[in-house]
Scaffold this motif. Structure first.
Motif, mmCIF file in Angstrom:
data_model
loop_
_atom_site.group_PDB
_atom_site.id
_atom_site.type_symbol
_atom_site.label_atom_id
_atom_site.label_comp_id
_atom_site.label_asym_id
_atom_site.label_seq_id
_atom_site.Cartn_x
_atom_site.Cartn_y
_atom_site.Cartn_z
ATOM 1 N N HIS A 88 0.826 -1.206 0.000
ATOM 2 C CA HIS A 88 0.000 0.000 0.000
ATOM 3 C C HIS A 88 0.865 1.263 0.000
ATOM 4 N N THR A 89 1.911 1.265 0.803
ATOM 5 C CA THR A 89 2.792 2.429 0.891
ATOM 6 C C THR A 89 3.501 2.684 -0.431
ATOM 7 N N TYR A 90 4.121 1.660 -0.966
ATOM 8 C CA TYR A 90 4.921 1.853 -2.173
ATOM 9 C C TYR A 90 4.059 2.022 -3.422
ATOM 10 N N LEU A 91 2.932 1.345 -3.469
ATOM 11 C CA LEU A 91 2.027 1.542 -4.593
ATOM 12 C C LEU A 91 1.453 2.952 -4.572
ATOM 13 N N GLY A 92 1.107 3.441 -3.386
ATOM 14 C CA GLY A 92 0.612 4.813 -3.283
ATOM 15 C C GLY A 92 1.633 5.826 -3.771
ATOM 16 N N SER A 93 2.895 5.595 -3.438
ATOM 17 C CA SER A 93 3.953 6.504 -3.903
ATOM 18 C C SER A 93 4.070 6.480 -5.423
ATOM 19 N N SER A 94 3.997 5.287 -6.007
ATOM 20 C CA SER A 94 4.104 5.194 -7.465
ATOM 21 C C SER A 94 2.888 5.812 -8.154
ATOM 22 N N ILE A 95 1.717 5.686 -7.540
ATOM 23 C CA ILE A 95 0.513 6.306 -8.117
ATOM 24 C C ILE A 95 0.648 7.821 -8.137
ATOM 25 N N MET A 96 1.125 8.383 -7.039
ATOM 26 C CA MET A 96 1.296 9.838 -6.992
ATOM 27 C C MET A 96 2.321 10.294 -8.019
ATOM 28 N N ALA A 97 3.408 9.534 -8.171
ATOM 29 C CA ALA A 97 4.401 9.888 -9.183
ATOM 30 C C ALA A 97 3.778 9.849 -10.580
ATOM 31 N N MET A 98 2.945 8.835 -10.820
ATOM 32 C CA MET A 98 2.287 8.728 -12.116
ATOM 33 C C MET A 98 1.373 9.923 -12.377
ATOM 34 N N PHE A 99 0.649 10.365 -11.356
ATOM 35 C CA PHE A 99 -0.262 11.488 -11.561
ATOM 36 C C PHE A 99 0.489 12.810 -11.732
ATOM 37 N N PHE A 100 1.663 12.935 -11.155
ATOM 38 C CA PHE A 100 2.465 14.132 -11.411
ATOM 39 C C PHE A 100 2.940 14.142 -12.873
ATOM 40 N N VAL A 101 3.342 12.985 -13.374
ATOM 41 C CA VAL A 101 3.689 12.882 -14.796
ATOM 42 C C VAL A 101 2.459 13.163 -15.651
ATOM 43 N N HIS A 102 1.319 12.630 -15.230
ATOM 44 C CA HIS A 102 0.053 12.867 -15.936
ATOM 45 C C HIS A 102 -0.258 14.366 -16.013
ATOM 46 N N ALA A 103 -0.017 15.087 -14.931
ATOM 47 C CA ALA A 103 -0.256 16.536 -14.923
ATOM 48 C C ALA A 103 0.667 17.241 -15.912
ATOM 49 N N GLY A 104 1.923 16.796 -15.965
ATOM 50 C CA GLY A 104 2.841 17.397 -16.922
ATOM 51 C C GLY A 104 2.419 17.154 -18.363
ATOM 52 N N LEU A 105 1.931 15.944 -18.632
ATOM 53 C CA LEU A 105 1.437 15.644 -19.985
ATOM 54 C C LEU A 105 0.209 16.485 -20.322
ATOM 55 N N GLY A 106 -0.648 16.712 -19.320
ATOM 56 C CA GLY A 106 -1.817 17.570 -19.553
ATOM 57 C C GLY A 106 -1.420 19.010 -19.861
ATOM 58 N N LEU A 107 -0.430 19.510 -19.144
ATOM 59 C CA LEU A 107 0.061 20.869 -19.416
ATOM 60 C C LEU A 107 0.623 20.969 -20.820
ATOM 61 N N ALA A 108 1.356 19.948 -21.219
ATOM 62 C CA ALA A 108 1.890 19.938 -22.594
ATOM 63 C C ALA A 108 0.746 19.932 -23.607
ATOM 64 N N ASN A 109 -0.315 19.192 -23.325
ATOM 65 C CA ASN A 109 -1.488 19.199 -24.218
ATOM 66 C C ASN A 109 -2.076 20.597 -24.329
ATOM 67 N N GLY A 110 -2.240 21.250 -23.169
ATOM 68 C CA GLY A 110 -2.855 22.563 -23.167
ATOM 69 C C GLY A 110 -2.041 23.617 -23.902
ATOM 70 N N LEU A 111 -0.744 23.480 -23.843
ATOM 71 C CA LEU A 111 0.123 24.463 -24.504
ATOM 72 C C LEU A 111 0.363 24.168 -25.972
ATOM 73 N N SER A 112 -0.103 22.999 -26.414
ATOM 74 C CA SER A 112 0.174 22.583 -27.801
ATOM 75 C C SER A 112 -0.779 23.213 -28.809
ATOM 76 N N PHE A 113 -1.869 23.850 -28.343
ATOM 77 C CA PHE A 113 -2.790 24.486 -29.294
ATOM 78 C C PHE A 113 -3.516 25.635 -28.613
#
Length: 248
Positions: free
Chosen positions: A223-248
């Motif tokens: 639970h501890t380590y999976l939670g950490s990896s999930i949060m890391a994934m969502f931070f990457v997800h946020a960066g990808l969303g920002l790139a989407n928003g700035l692309s057009f």
């Protein structure tokens, strides 16, 4: 010193022979046996203690599976499902029938349509997810009965925050799809969409694990380590969303 005389050399063995074994510092033969047994036990005890303090292979495997294996598997599965194309048509019909008319009725400005999803989800991620993760580590450190923000116990507030984050992500994801349709962008064709689907699947699994892990050390570790990896994934997800928003 001076050399011993012949008389002194003769006297020395006699003096030594007069000292009985029972008056020795270790208590004679019994003392020797006890000392020998003690010396044998000490290295074994130290070795056993050192071995018990080292993480086992199973523990390391669980951590690796939670940190790397589960995110990679969920991303691969999410991409496979999305690339199949079976979700695009039903989602497009659903959101065109329900979500798009509501937003058109509200008639928000263009910048809201373009950025509201990102701003909303970033707030949820950093505020609820970030603080909730911090509280999770406090529980891991044995401080679950301490007071969190607002006076509630840490162990009580942590699951509420993480469940709230998952709920708002679920709603916000649908809003993001509606805004994509309104801007004429194709659905589910970006890494941002793949990471969103994978992250939500992992959040569901993490919630089930959190509800059933009481008294299970291995489950708590996952639970501890999976939670950490999930949060890391969502931070990457946020960066990808920002790139989407700035692309057009």
């Amino acid at each position: 010193g001076r050399p011993l005389s012949s008389r002194e050399r003769m006297m020395k063995p006699q003096v030594l022979r007069r000292v009985p074994a029972s008056t020795s510092l270790i208590g004679g033969r019994a003392g020797v046996a006890r000392l020998s047994l003690s010396l044998e036990r000490k290295p074994r005890a130290v070795l056993a203690r050192a071995t018990s303090e080292q993480p086992g292979d199973d523990d390391t495997a669980l951590k690796a599976a939670a940190l790397i294996g589960a995110p990679v598997a969920s991303l691969a599965l999410a991409e496979l499902v999305i690339k199949s194309g079976g979700l695009v048509e039903p989602l497009t019909g659903y959101f065109n029938a329900i979500g798009v008319p509501v937003i058109e009725f509200l008639n928000p400005p263009e910048w809201v349509i373009h950025w509201f999803h990102g701003l909303n989800m970033a707030t949820v991620l950093f505020a609820m997810g970030g603080y909730g993760t911090y509280l999770g580590y406090k529980i891991r450190d044995g401080e679950g009965d301490g007071a969190a923000f607002g006076g509630e116990k840490i162990r009580e507030l942590h699951p509420k925050l993480m469940a709230g984050m998952a709920f708002f992500f679920f709603l916000g994801g649908q809003g993001g799809l509606v805004f994509s349709l309104m801007e004429g962008r194709p659905l589910l064709e970006s890494p941002h969409a793949v990471s969103a689907a994978a992250g939500m699947a992992l959040l569901g699994a993490q919630g089930v694990l959190g509800a059933t892990m009481k008294g299970k050390k291995a489950a708590r570790t996952v639970h501890t380590y999976l939670g950490s990896s999930i949060m890391a994934m969502f931070f990457v997800h946020a960066g990808l969303g920002l790139a989407n928003g700035l692309s057009f």
